[in-house]
Scaffold this active site. Structure first.
Site, mmCIF file in Angstrom:
data_model
loop_
_atom_site.group_PDB
_atom_site.id
_atom_site.type_symbol
_atom_site.label_atom_id
_atom_site.label_comp_id
_atom_site.label_asym_id
_atom_site.label_seq_id
_atom_site.Cartn_x
_atom_site.Cartn_y
_atom_site.Cartn_z
ATOM 1 N N HIS A 174 4.421 8.050 -0.682
ATOM 2 C CA HIS A 174 4.250 7.802 0.761
ATOM 3 C C HIS A 174 3.012 6.966 1.062
ATOM 4 O O HIS A 174 2.860 6.484 2.176
ATOM 5 C CB HIS A 174 4.156 9.139 1.505
ATOM 6 N N ASP A 383 -3.195 1.895 4.979
ATOM 7 C CA ASP A 383 -2.254 2.974 5.291
ATOM 8 C C ASP A 383 -0.914 2.664 4.640
ATOM 9 O O ASP A 383 -0.470 1.505 4.685
ATOM 10 C CB ASP A 383 -2.068 3.054 6.823
#
Ligand code: G6P
Length: 493
Positions: A174, A383
């Site tokens: 992720h 991110d």
């Protein structure tokens, strides 16, 4: 439900044909005043997306329940078998706070904080990954499909394959996967790569991350690779590809459309004194999120008179996170000080430019905040994806609102019509904030429509089905040499 109910025992003995392994279970525990235990589904797209697949396939989810030194028997909740994995207090310190969140987390996020390398942390990471793999090996039925999630469990695919060669194993990361130069710092780099190569399919958020992985395997492990495929000496092959994760867009929009949400959004604006511009940041309190730079940019705009303190308010929600890890403690103090300084320097009586909330809120409140915000500021230094950006877009069914988005968030590859910024460039961020605040409704609406189309067409179901389709599909036997899936997953997407 207590741990000893018959339902729990039945769940323990049943074998699953679809297994998810994640560091955390998708439920939170509530203990009532009388001691009764209740589990509630935790908010989050992953569990929502995988729930239907799990229900249809007698699915099991293996994960930590969040407490120290506590063994909880497997139990059934809302159609899913949950298999709790226990961690000792020392393992929480060394595996979770240590190797996962003070070694891998900063290393994989461009070393924006200094990663620490400790051999005892690594030993705990190996031991805990082994426990997860053993638990999965027990829970999975013959030829089951197993999906391992995220950086905390990168050794599980190999460990599980050794225990259960019949399984079809997928892995999804992720967070970002670092460039070869940074990954090379890790003393256990080869073990991590080999751990991941236990999977049949390794998924990343972006194509660049998949390419980093394949290149590293070639350089550090010496296996033959071609494009997105790694060829192992035992004849197996592993595919590495990008699957950008998303959100349950329809669900967010439905939440945003509720009359209660509209009323709450109006109330939020009213309580801020109905300023002309409401800017919003919602992040876990993490040093990767670029909070310092963002707040400084806003403070400077006010100090320079480019924004009038009567006209604009910045709401910054910072959700408490990993509070026992040093870097997170330091960050909390830094942000407390910075907010205090900006509000002290440029605020006026009754007019605080930054409303800072160190708290987590239910999704309904988030939807109201998204509806109340004219400018959503998502400026991480790095991110993997950033789902807040996509949630904001999903909630703006009015096609209004502006998104200021870091080019270092995975989401920037899809949300191209956002006001994109380099978050390290404070002047550039200031210019983008001003541009977003002064753009016409027509301009913002044009951008928002395009972003909404992207988010609606590529929601979390789309993500999960793309990954699972690739995982269970038989490929050309000469190219991939995967065993056929004997128990295809029953799905409705
Ligand atoms: C990120 C990670 C997840 C993690 C979440 C919350 O999104 O990719 O794996 O669960 O942060 O962090 P926590 O340490 O509280 O689980």
């Amino acid at each position: 439900m207590s741990p000893s109910t018959p339902v729990r025992r039945r769940a323990a003995s049943r074998k699953a044909s679809f297994v998810v392994i994640a560091n955390r279970l998708p439920v939170d525990r509530d203990i009532g005043p009388d001691g009764t235990v209740q589990w509630r589904k935790s908010p989050g797209g992953l569990v929502t997306a995988l729930e239907p697949v799990m229900r249809r396939n007698g699915g099991a989810w293996i994960g930590w329940h969040g407490a120290a030194d506590e063994k909880i028997a497997p139990f059934h909740h809302d159609g899913i078998d949950l298999v709790p994995v226990h961690l000792t207090a020392a393992e929480i310190k060394n595996y979770y706070e240590g190797f996962s969140n003070a070694t891998l987390w900063p290393l994989y996020h461009d070393v924006v904080a200094h990663p620490e390398f400790h051999r005892e942390w690594w030993d705990a990471y190996v031991a805990v990954n082994k426990r997860f793999a053993e638990r999965a090996a027990k829970a999975a039925g013959r030829d089951a499909v197993v999906w391992v999630q995220d950086y905390q469990l990168q050794l599980v695919p190999k460990m599980l394959r050794e225990l259960r060669p019949d399984l079809r194993i997928g892995f999804f990361l992720h967070i970002p996967f670092p460039p070869t130069e940074l990954f090379g710092q890790l003393p256990w780099r080869r073990q991590i790569l080999e751990g991941l190569l236990g999977a049949d399919l390794v998924g990343f958020q972006l194509p660049g991350a998949a390419q980093n992985f394949v290149r590293l395997v070639r350089q550090r492990v010496g296996y033959k690779t071609h494009r997105d495929t790694v060829y192992l000496p035992d004849g197996r092959s592993v595919l590495a590809k990008a699957y950008p994760i998303s959100i349950d867009a329809a669900d967010f929009e439905a939440l945003a459309r509720r009359p209660e949400t509209t009323a709450r959004a109006e109330e939020i604006r009213r309580s801020l004194g109905n300023p002309q511009h409401v800017l919003l940041g919602i992040d876990r309190l993490d040093y990767t999120k670029g909070l310092r730079q963002r707040l400084r940019a806003f403070g400077e705009l006010i100090a320079e008179g480019k924004i009038d303190v009567d006209d604009a308010v910045f709401i910054q929600v910072a959700t408490p996170s990993r509070e026992r890890v040093d870097q997170y403690r330091i960050l909390r103090d830094d942000i407390d000080r910075l907010v205090g300084r900006i509000n002290g320097d440029v605020g006026r009586i009754g007019q605080q430019p930054i409303t800072y909330l160190h708290a987590s809120y239910p999704r309904s409140e988030m939807a109201a905040l998204y509806r109340a915000a004219d400018v959503m500021v998502v400026t991480p230094l790095r991110d993997g994806m950033n789902l807040v950006a996509k949630e904001y877009v999903a909630c703006r069914y009015d096609n209004l609102g502006a998104l200021v988005l870091s080019e270092f968030a995975g989401a920037s590859a899809e949300l191209k019509q956002a006001y994109q910024v380099n978050p390290y460039d404070i002047n550039g961020t200031k210019a983008a904030l001003l541009q977003a605040m002064s753009a016409s409704d027509q301009e913002n609406s044009r951008r928002m429509k395009a972003m909404r189309k992207q988010v609606n067409e590529n929601d979390i179901d789309h993500w999960a089905s793309n990954f699972l389709d690739e995982l269970i599909t038989d490929r050309d036997p000469h190219e991939m040499r995967l065993r056929p899936v004997k128990t295809p997953l029953a799905r409705d997407f």
